[in-house]
Design an enzyme around this catalytic site. Structure first.
Site, PDB file in Angstrom:
ATOM      1  N   GLU A  77       0.931  -1.129  -0.177  1.00 16.93           N
ATOM      2  CA  GLU A  77      -0.096  -0.140  -0.013  1.00 16.93           C
ATOM      3  C   GLU A  77       0.797   1.438   0.007  1.00 16.93           C
ATOM      4  OE1 GLU A  77      -4.015  -1.338   2.357  1.00 16.93           O
ATOM      5  OE2 GLU A  77      -2.019  -0.941   3.577  1.00 16.93           O
ATOM      6  N   ALA A  99       6.213   9.339   2.482  1.00 16.78           N
ATOM      7  CA  ALA A  99       7.565   8.629   3.053  1.00 16.78           C
ATOM      8  C   ALA A  99       7.785   7.453   1.932  1.00 16.78           C
ATOM      9  CB  ALA A  99       7.511   7.968   4.383  1.00 16.78           C
ATOM     10  N   HIS A 106       3.531   4.846   9.017  1.00 18.07           N
ATOM     11  CA  HIS A 106       2.109   4.006   8.921  1.00 18.07           C
ATOM     12  C   HIS A 106       2.308   2.707   8.802  1.00 18.07           C
ATOM     13  CE1 HIS A 106      -0.540   7.364   8.246  1.00 18.07           C
ATOM     14  NE2 HIS A 106       0.391   8.050   8.071  1.00 18.07           N
ATOM     15  N   GLU A 163       3.514  18.265   9.137  1.00 14.32           N
ATOM     16  CA  GLU A 163       2.192  17.404   8.619  1.00 14.32           C
ATOM     17  C   GLU A 163       1.363  17.760  10.029  1.00 14.32           C
ATOM     18  OE1 GLU A 163       2.851  13.494   7.623  1.00 14.32           O
ATOM     19  OE2 GLU A 163       4.005  14.100   5.744  1.00 14.32           O
ATOM     20  N   HIS A 166      -0.605  14.393  11.247  1.00 16.03           N
ATOM     21  CA  HIS A 166       0.180  12.937  11.370  1.00 16.03           C
ATOM     22  C   HIS A 166       0.474  13.072  12.736  1.00 16.03           C
ATOM     23  CE1 HIS A 166       2.542   9.849   9.891  1.00 16.03           C
ATOM     24  NE2 HIS A 166       3.183   9.928  11.437  1.00 16.03           N
TER      25      HIS A 166
END
Length: 242
Positions: A77, A99, A106, A163, A166
């Site tokens: 993903e 990233a 993640h 971010e 995040h």
């Protein structure tokens, strides 16, 4: 007290692992996951992280004013997102906000992108302003083990653009120590290296110390009130609750 066997590979596991371009992912975390909720069953998160995230949202009475946008991502993903972002927005944008595969938090399940609940939510850069219910979340999060991972004043250290959406679970009391000292995770991991078992960092009713891992395998004694996590760099961090 119990004895455990620590392997060098174990430094890549735990809530305080540092994941970035210098220290990429070395472990698979899919067995630690659960759905964010029944409504958002496609968004997965580390079980412990999700427990405390739900507690924050309940404490600020979010009532779905804040929604999850992106949680755990597999390597496949993350690679798809990275490639799609390059195709849609170009390499420069992608390097700023997406990233490279295996350098994304993640993939650990410890990171969550949150967004203000509105009609159109940008998957890559969801709106999470420094006001209203979103700011209430920020003011509470360190009490529950979360940090804002990529801040404006830390871009030269993280090498990631700010971010605001995040958030990363590191666990308490680490989140609060980082909050009070304005540490990003890179700074905190380095900061802890000055503390060892004979000279621990003392914070509230906790003692924290660093253990370097210089051999492939080592026997280590740990108390029932101690937790140990790797840092994904070169050793372990022990947290003792007094």
């Amino acid at each position: 007290m119990k004895k455990i066997i620590l392997k060098k590979s174990d430094i890549h596991k735990g809530n305080l692992i540092l994941i970035n371009q210098t220290y990429p992912l070395k472990n698979e975390f899919s067995n630690t996951l659960e759905p964010f909720s029944s409504k958002y069953s496609n968004i997965l998160l580390n079980k412990e992280a999700n427990k405390w995230l739900q507690a924050i949202l309940k404490a600020i009475q979010s009532n779905e004013k804040i929604v999850p946008v992106s949680g755990y991502r597999s390597l496949f993903e993350q690679t798809e997102i990275y490639i799609s972002s390059i195709e849609e927005s170009g390499l420069d944008f992608t390097k700023q906000y997406v990233a490279y595969p295996n350098t994304s938090e993640h993939q650990t399940g410890l990171a969550i992108d949150l967004g203000l609940n509105q009609e159109n939510i940008d998957f890559i850069r969801p709106s999470f302003p420094y006001q209203g219910i979103c700011q209430e979340f920020r003011l509470k999060m360190s009490q529950y083990g979360f940090i804002e991972r990529y801040k404006h004043d830390k871009e030269n250290i993280t090498n990631i653009s700010a971010e605001e959406w995040h958030f990363r679970y590191v666990g308490y009391p680490h989140s609060e120590i980082m909050n009070q000292n304005n540490f990003c995770l890179e700074e905190y991991i380095d900061y802890l290296k000055q503390f060892d078992i004979s000279n621990p960092l003392k914070f509230e009713n906790y003692e924290i110390y660093y253990v370097a891992m210089e051999v492939e395998e080592e026997s280590f004694s740990i108390l029932d009130n101690e937790e140990i996590t790797g840092n994904n760099v070169d050793g372990f961090i022990v947290t003792k609750k007094l």
